[in-house]
Design an enzyme around this catalytic site. Structure first.
Site, mmCIF file in Angstrom:
data_model
loop_
_atom_site.group_PDB
_atom_site.id
_atom_site.type_symbol
_atom_site.label_atom_id
_atom_site.label_comp_id
_atom_site.label_asym_id
_atom_site.label_seq_id
_atom_site.Cartn_x
_atom_site.Cartn_y
_atom_site.Cartn_z
ATOM 1 N N TRP A 141 36.966 44.111 50.823
ATOM 2 C CA TRP A 141 36.886 43.761 49.400
ATOM 3 C C TRP A 141 37.369 44.939 48.546
ATOM 4 C CZ3 TRP A 141 34.192 45.996 45.307
ATOM 5 C CH2 TRP A 141 34.166 45.279 44.115
ATOM 6 N N GLY A 160 36.601 37.906 49.611
ATOM 7 C CA GLY A 160 35.192 38.249 49.819
ATOM 8 C C GLY A 160 34.420 38.428 48.528
ATOM 9 N N ASP A 161 35.071 38.276 47.389
ATOM 10 C CA ASP A 161 34.426 38.487 46.096
ATOM 11 C C ASP A 161 33.512 37.312 45.756
ATOM 12 O OD1 ASP A 161 34.638 40.219 43.462
ATOM 13 O OD2 ASP A 161 34.679 38.115 42.848
ATOM 14 N N LEU A 162 32.245 37.616 45.446
ATOM 15 C CA LEU A 162 31.268 36.554 45.200
ATOM 16 C C LEU A 162 31.593 35.740 43.952
ATOM 17 C CD1 LEU A 162 27.902 38.336 46.141
ATOM 18 C CD2 LEU A 162 29.308 36.798 47.541
#
Length: 215
Positions: A141, A160-162
């Site tokens: 990330w 992968g960033d929420l």
């Protein structure tokens, strides 16, 4: 014409290019076209690179934008976004700025890694990822965010960033957030403008959640 770097990968350096990317994405994907018309301006989010940029990204891991900004401001005020100062600093100084023991370790690892940040611009995105993630504490990330914001790589998407996962969940009406692997499979169709798609989704996240999803 897009600016390119020495390895031939297109760079994203202007709001004009953002608009070009949005036009492409809107013609490609009707779902994205709807939110392009809703969100208003999609920022470039270009920032300087180097050690201090990566420190900011490490600080931002797993905490809110507001909390990250507060910690980073304290570090800057004490000169602790420079590698030589981090190496000399005591843990208690770093902890007093709000860093966890784990992030203190990560930032020390980065300070000692001696990365030549100018040299990174001569490397492919995958080579940059390989070099950065070799430093303990820098994951995929962080490396991808660095490529997107500090190096302006046009076709990188930090799956992968929420916030990107949550924005995609809302956008597509999913029952749960897509996993990193699932989001990569979704995003690949937005190539060669995956970086603009990510910026669009962060803008959409800001609109629907009323808060920033990325620093």
């Amino acid at each position: 014409m897009h600016q390119t770097n020495s390895v031939g990968e297109d760079s994203l350096n202007s709001l004009t290019q953002i608009r070009q990317g949005l036009d492409y994405l809107g013609s490609l994907d009707p779902v994205l076209k709807v939110i392009i018309d809703q969100v208003g301006e999609v920022p470039l989010r270009k920032r300087e690179g180097g050690f201090d940029a990566l420190v900011g990204m490490i600080v931002s891991q797993q905490i809110s934008v507001a909390a990250a900004n507060s910690i980073l401001n304290r570090l800057k005020n004490h000169g602790l976004t420079e590698a030589k100062n981090v190496i000399r600093a005591q843990d208690k100084q770093l902890k007093a700025c709000g860093l966890s023991p784990q992030k203190i370790s990560y930032i020390r690892n980065l300070a000692q890694a001696g990365i030549d940040f100018d040299e990174l611009h001569k490397q492919s995105s995958q080579e940059v990822i390989n070099q950065l993630t070799a430093v303990k504490g820098i994951g995929l990330w962080t490396a991808e965010i660095y490529l997107m914001f500090s190096m302006g790589r046009k076709d990188v998407f930090a799956a992968g960033d929420l916030a990107l996962q949550e924005a995609t969940k809302v956008l597509l009406g999913l029952d749960k957030r897509p996993t990193e692997k699932e989001l990569r499979a979704i995003a690949i169709k937005w190539s060669p403008w995956q970086g603009v798609a990510a910026r669009l989704l962060w803008a959409y996240y800001r609109m629907v959640k009323k808060r920033e999803g990325i620093r």
